[in-house]
Write a protein that holds these residues in place. Structure first.
Motif, PDB file in Angstrom:
ATOM      1  N   ASN A  80       0.547  -1.546  -0.227  1.00  0.00           N
ATOM      2  CA  ASN A  80      -0.013   0.081  -0.127  1.00  0.00           C
ATOM      3  C   ASN A  80       1.161   1.118   0.179  1.00  0.00           C
ATOM      4  OD1 ASN A  80      -1.058   2.222   1.913  1.00  0.00           O
ATOM      5  ND2 ASN A  80      -2.924   1.546   0.370  1.00  0.00           N
ATOM      6  N   ALA A  81       0.295   1.674  -0.819  1.00  0.00           N
ATOM      7  CA  ALA A  81       1.174   3.232  -1.504  1.00  0.00           C
ATOM      8  C   ALA A  81       0.654   4.003  -1.444  1.00  0.00           C
ATOM      9  CB  ALA A  81       2.214   3.209  -2.266  1.00  0.00           C
ATOM     10  N   GLY A  82      -0.256   4.335  -0.217  1.00  0.00           N
ATOM     11  CA  GLY A  82      -2.132   4.792  -1.197  1.00  0.00           C
ATOM     12  C   GLY A  82      -1.541   6.377  -0.061  1.00  0.00           C
ATOM     13  N   VAL A 117      -7.704  -1.511 -11.074  1.00  0.00           N
ATOM     14  CA  VAL A 117      -6.175  -1.571 -10.367  1.00  0.00           C
ATOM     15  C   VAL A 117      -6.001  -3.007 -10.039  1.00  0.00           C
ATOM     16  CG1 VAL A 117      -5.651  -0.601  -8.083  1.00  0.00           C
ATOM     17  CG2 VAL A 117      -6.010   0.857  -9.749  1.00  0.00           C
ATOM     18  N   TYR A 118      -5.091  -3.758 -10.045  1.00  0.00           N
ATOM     19  CA  TYR A 118      -5.084  -5.205  -9.426  1.00  0.00           C
ATOM     20  C   TYR A 118      -4.094  -4.919  -8.276  1.00  0.00           C
ATOM     21  CZ  TYR A 118      -7.530  -6.835 -12.817  1.00  0.00           C
ATOM     22  OH  TYR A 118      -8.084  -7.388 -14.678  1.00  0.00           O
ATOM     23  N   ALA A 119      -4.933  -4.843  -7.229  1.00  0.00           N
ATOM     24  CA  ALA A 119      -4.355  -5.305  -5.657  1.00  0.00           C
ATOM     25  C   ALA A 119      -3.882  -6.189  -5.796  1.00  0.00           C
ATOM     26  CB  ALA A 119      -4.971  -3.719  -4.569  1.00  0.00           C
ATOM     27  N   ASP A 120      -2.104  -6.183  -5.398  1.00  0.00           N
ATOM     28  CA  ASP A 120      -1.288  -7.529  -4.238  1.00  0.00           C
ATOM     29  C   ASP A 120      -1.583  -7.780  -3.315  1.00  0.00           C
ATOM     30  OD1 ASP A 120       2.117  -8.433  -5.688  1.00  0.00           O
ATOM     31  OD2 ASP A 120      -0.175  -8.733  -6.834  1.00  0.00           O
ATOM     32  N   GLU A 121      -2.425  -8.748  -2.987  1.00  0.00           N
ATOM     33  CA  GLU A 121      -2.763  -9.347  -0.931  1.00  0.00           C
ATOM     34  C   GLU A 121      -1.126  -8.853  -0.167  1.00  0.00           C
ATOM     35  OE1 GLU A 121      -3.970 -12.783  -0.350  1.00  0.00           O
ATOM     36  OE2 GLU A 121      -2.022 -13.726  -0.256  1.00  0.00           O
ATOM     37  N   THR A 122      -0.325  -8.853  -0.837  1.00  0.00           N
ATOM     38  CA  THR A 122       1.255  -8.370  -0.017  1.00  0.00           C
ATOM     39  C   THR A 122       1.076  -9.085   1.324  1.00  0.00           C
ATOM     40  OG1 THR A 122       0.652  -6.509  -0.687  1.00  0.00           O
ATOM     41  CG2 THR A 122       2.887  -6.608   0.570  1.00  0.00           C
ATOM     42  N   ARG A 123       1.003 -10.526   1.298  1.00  0.00           N
ATOM     43  CA  ARG A 123       1.377 -11.088   3.305  1.00  0.00           C
ATOM     44  C   ARG A 123       3.041 -11.305   3.207  1.00  0.00           C
ATOM     45  NH1 ARG A 123       0.217 -14.961   5.628  1.00  0.00           N
ATOM     46  NH2 ARG A 123       2.038 -16.199   5.881  1.00  0.00           N
ATOM     47  N   PRO A 124       2.988 -11.046   4.423  1.00  0.00           N
ATOM     48  CA  PRO A 124       2.456 -11.441   5.414  1.00  0.00           C
ATOM     49  C   PRO A 124       1.348 -10.979   5.777  1.00  0.00           C
ATOM     50  CG  PRO A 124       5.015 -10.869   6.106  1.00  0.00           C
ATOM     51  CD  PRO A 124       4.504 -10.562   4.896  1.00  0.00           C
ATOM     52  N   LEU A 125       1.649  -9.584   5.770  1.00  0.00           N
ATOM     53  CA  LEU A 125       0.826  -8.189   6.854  1.00  0.00           C
ATOM     54  C   LEU A 125      -0.281  -7.442   5.593  1.00  0.00           C
ATOM     55  CD1 LEU A 125       3.619  -6.482   9.107  1.00  0.00           C
ATOM     56  CD2 LEU A 125       1.567  -8.318   9.475  1.00  0.00           C
ATOM     57  N   LEU A 126      -0.378  -8.108   4.680  1.00  0.00           N
ATOM     58  CA  LEU A 126      -1.679  -8.013   4.002  1.00  0.00           C
ATOM     59  C   LEU A 126      -1.783  -6.583   3.661  1.00  0.00           C
ATOM     60  CD1 LEU A 126      -4.009 -10.617   5.082  1.00  0.00           C
ATOM     61  CD2 LEU A 126      -2.403 -11.001   3.370  1.00  0.00           C
ATOM     62  N   THR A 184      -5.041  -0.849   0.573  1.00  0.00           N
ATOM     63  CA  THR A 184      -5.065  -0.902  -1.186  1.00  0.00           C
ATOM     64  C   THR A 184      -6.347  -0.858  -0.790  1.00  0.00           C
ATOM     65  OG1 THR A 184      -3.323  -0.863  -1.545  1.00  0.00           O
ATOM     66  CG2 THR A 184      -4.540  -0.754  -3.507  1.00  0.00           C
ATOM     67  N   ALA A 185      -6.920  -2.116  -1.015  1.00  0.00           N
ATOM     68  CA  ALA A 185      -8.179  -2.467  -1.854  1.00  0.00           C
ATOM     69  C   ALA A 185      -9.597  -2.231  -0.875  1.00  0.00           C
ATOM     70  CB  ALA A 185      -8.717  -4.044  -1.647  1.00  0.00           C
ATOM     71  N   TRP A 186      -9.301  -1.446   0.360  1.00  0.00           N
ATOM     72  CA  TRP A 186      -9.714  -0.706   0.842  1.00  0.00           C
ATOM     73  C   TRP A 186     -10.021   0.521   1.240  1.00  0.00           C
ATOM     74  CZ3 TRP A 186      -8.461   3.140   4.447  1.00  0.00           C
ATOM     75  CH2 TRP A 186      -9.470   4.014   5.540  1.00  0.00           C
ATOM     76  N   ILE A 231      -5.697  -9.661  -5.847  1.00  0.00           N
ATOM     77  CA  ILE A 231      -5.382 -10.695  -6.290  1.00  0.00           C
ATOM     78  C   ILE A 231      -4.190 -11.238  -5.240  1.00  0.00           C
ATOM     79  CG2 ILE A 231      -5.747 -10.522  -8.448  1.00  0.00           C
ATOM     80  CD1 ILE A 231      -2.344 -10.050  -9.161  1.00  0.00           C
ATOM     81  N   CYS A 232      -3.989 -12.444  -4.745  1.00  0.00           N
ATOM     82  CA  CYS A 232      -3.182 -12.823  -5.037  1.00  0.00           C
ATOM     83  C   CYS A 232      -1.306 -13.145  -4.821  1.00  0.00           C
ATOM     84  CB  CYS A 232      -3.119 -14.691  -4.359  1.00  0.00           C
ATOM     85  SG  CYS A 232      -4.636 -14.788  -3.304  1.00  0.00           S
ATOM     86  N   ASP A 233      -0.559 -12.762  -4.410  1.00  0.00           N
ATOM     87  CA  ASP A 233       0.618 -12.400  -4.276  1.00  0.00           C
ATOM     88  C   ASP A 233       0.871 -13.756  -5.742  1.00  0.00           C
ATOM     89  OD1 ASP A 233       1.708 -11.489  -1.282  1.00  0.00           O
ATOM     90  OD2 ASP A 233       1.141 -10.452  -2.986  1.00  0.00           O
ATOM     91  N   ASN A 234       0.504 -14.574  -5.695  1.00  0.00           N
ATOM     92  CA  ASN A 234       0.944 -16.099  -6.353  1.00  0.00           C
ATOM     93  C   ASN A 234       0.571 -15.534  -7.957  1.00  0.00           C
ATOM     94  OD1 ASN A 234      -1.564 -16.052  -6.074  1.00  0.00           O
ATOM     95  ND2 ASN A 234      -0.123 -18.722  -4.907  1.00  0.00           N
ATOM     96  N   MET A 235      -0.781 -14.680  -8.164  1.00  0.00           N
ATOM     97  CA  MET A 235      -1.386 -14.371  -9.639  1.00  0.00           C
ATOM     98  C   MET A 235      -1.328 -13.196 -10.249  1.00  0.00           C
ATOM     99  SD  MET A 235      -5.233 -14.929  -7.384  1.00  0.00           S
ATOM    100  CE  MET A 235      -5.286 -16.004  -6.242  1.00  0.00           C
ATOM    101  N   ALA A 236      -0.112 -12.274 -10.069  1.00  0.00           N
ATOM    102  CA  ALA A 236       0.768 -11.091 -10.541  1.00  0.00           C
ATOM    103  C   ALA A 236       1.512 -11.586 -12.214  1.00  0.00           C
ATOM    104  CB  ALA A 236       1.977 -10.442  -9.721  1.00  0.00           C
ATOM    105  N   SER A 237       1.859 -12.940 -11.902  1.00  0.00           N
ATOM    106  CA  SER A 237       2.350 -13.509 -13.386  1.00  0.00           C
ATOM    107  C   SER A 237       1.170 -13.682 -14.123  1.00  0.00           C
ATOM    108  CB  SER A 237       2.633 -15.059 -13.069  1.00  0.00           C
ATOM    109  OG  SER A 237       3.149 -15.649 -14.420  1.00  0.00           O
TER     110      SER A 237
END
Ligand SMILES: CSC[C@H]1O[C@H](OP(=O)(O)O)[C@H](O)[C@@H]1O
Length: 354
Positions: A165-167, A193-202, A208-210, A222-228
């Motif tokens: 989150n750079a919001g 916008v596609y926001a990576d959930e960004t584990r571990p602190l989400l 960002t989604a909020w 999206i989950c982090d592993n969906m960026a590709s």
């Protein structure tokens, strides 16, 4: 359509009550809680626990924090007050090591203290308050300027992937990576916008989604592993991320996982931009190897978000909360003074001369 500029201000000073008011980012999106902090120990803890987070917001909080801590001093001389100031500054500086804005803000407050040499403690305290307010007010303008420069490399309707989150709540207003999203929304750019959930602190899922939903922006979590896959499917035309410390050669420390996103963007030939206030660029750091990466507690990986641990008890973990994106993977570094392109060792110092 929502209005992003009304999104909550995450760091405020209540000088009358000598209180730092912080939006507690650890309980979003489920609760909106404002902390009222009077003690430096609580400010330190709020920074360490990411109750206030995001490089610019940390700097703003540190500016107010060192003012409030110094305001408590009963010293009746300039030198006596300076001794108390330095204790507060060094204490707050020990909260988190990576985001340079913490140190940039504290050093700027010390420079202002020194500029007031010979003044009375009351006059110095008033100057510190003024400087802390300036840090916050300038950050709003800086983020808006970053947003305007970023819009110059984006097209309406584009899919934009962001990480962490750079919001607006990570800054005084607008954000850095999200600033063009908000400014674009006001111009009808209709970014997706596609926001990576960004584990571990989400930070992506929780913040960002909020923020973007609240502002009426089209956001997909999206989950982090969906960026590709979203890049491969042509959903993404640009990646925008924030930063915590940019080295002179352009190597950039940002939330863990950012470097992986940059490698994917390179593979799919998608432009990757770092949105960086000059306050987050550290020309003393020659390369990313010079950046101290914060390691954080194991529980953030194994149990923080679950009623019961989701990993074997006492399993070994490794939790670096930032990584460094190599400058060769970065298309451009978008600052409030313009966009820096490679070779960054030449273009970044020029930004400070504009
Ligand atoms: C404009 S926020 C910059 C940066 O700070 C965040 O880190 P944290 O959530 O640990 O404070 C993240 O790396 C953002 O990109």
């Amino acid at each position: 359509m929502g209005n992003p500029v009304e999104v909550i201000q995450s760091v405020k000073l209540d000088d009358e009550n000598s209180t730092l008011i912080l939006l507690d980012q650890t309980v979003l999106p489920n609760e909106t809680v404002f902390l009222e902090l009077k003690e430096m120990e609580d400010v330190w803890d709020a920074i360490y626990q990411l109750k206030v987070r995001g490089a610019p917001a940390i700097g703003i909080a540190a500016g107010y924090g060192v003012y409030l801590g110094t305001k408590k001093s009963t010293a009746d001389t300039y030198d006596g007050l300076y001794e108390d100031f330095k204790k507060v500054k060094e204490y707050l500086a020990s909260s988190r090591p990576t985001a340079v804005n913490l140190f940039w803000a504290l050093n700027r407050m010390e420079d202002r203290f020194k500029a007031e040499e010979g003044k009375t403690p009351a006059e110095v305290k008033a100057a510190l308050k003024e400087e802390a307010e300036l840090i916050r007010a300038e950050d709003e303008q800086i983020c808006e300027s970053i947003g305007k420069y970023a819009l110059s490399v984006l097209e309406p309707g584009w899919g934009i992937l962001t990480h962490c989150n750079a919001g607006t709540i990570a800054t005084a207003k607008y954000g850095t990576a999200l600033a063009p999203i908000y400014l674009g929304q006001e111009k009808g750019y209709d970014f997706k916008v596609y926001a990576d959930e960004t584990r571990p602190l989400l930070q992506g899922a929780r913040l960002t989604a909020w923020e973007l939903e609240k502002a009426g922006v089209d956001v997909t979590l999206i989950c982090d592993n969906m960026a590709s896959i979203v890049m491969k499917e042509g959903k993404i035309q640009a990646v925008l991320v924030g930063c915590d410390r940019v080295a002179e050669n352009g190597d950039t420390a940002n939330k863990i996982g950012t470097s992986g996103v940059a490698i994917l963007a390179k593979h799919y030939n998608i432009p990757f931009y770092v949105c960086a206030p000059l306050s987050t660029i550290d020309l003393e750091c020659k390369t990313g190897d010079d950046i101290h990466i914060e390691l954080r507690p194991s529980e953030e990986i194994t149990s923080k978000w679950y009623e019961k641990p989701m990993a074997p008890e006492n399993v070994k973990t490794y939790n670096p909360c930032f990584d460094v994106t190599d400058h060769s993977l970065i298309t451009g570094i978008i600052t409030e003074k313009g966009i820096a392109y490679a070779p960054f060792t030449e273009s970044l110092p020029q930004m400070f001369k504009k």
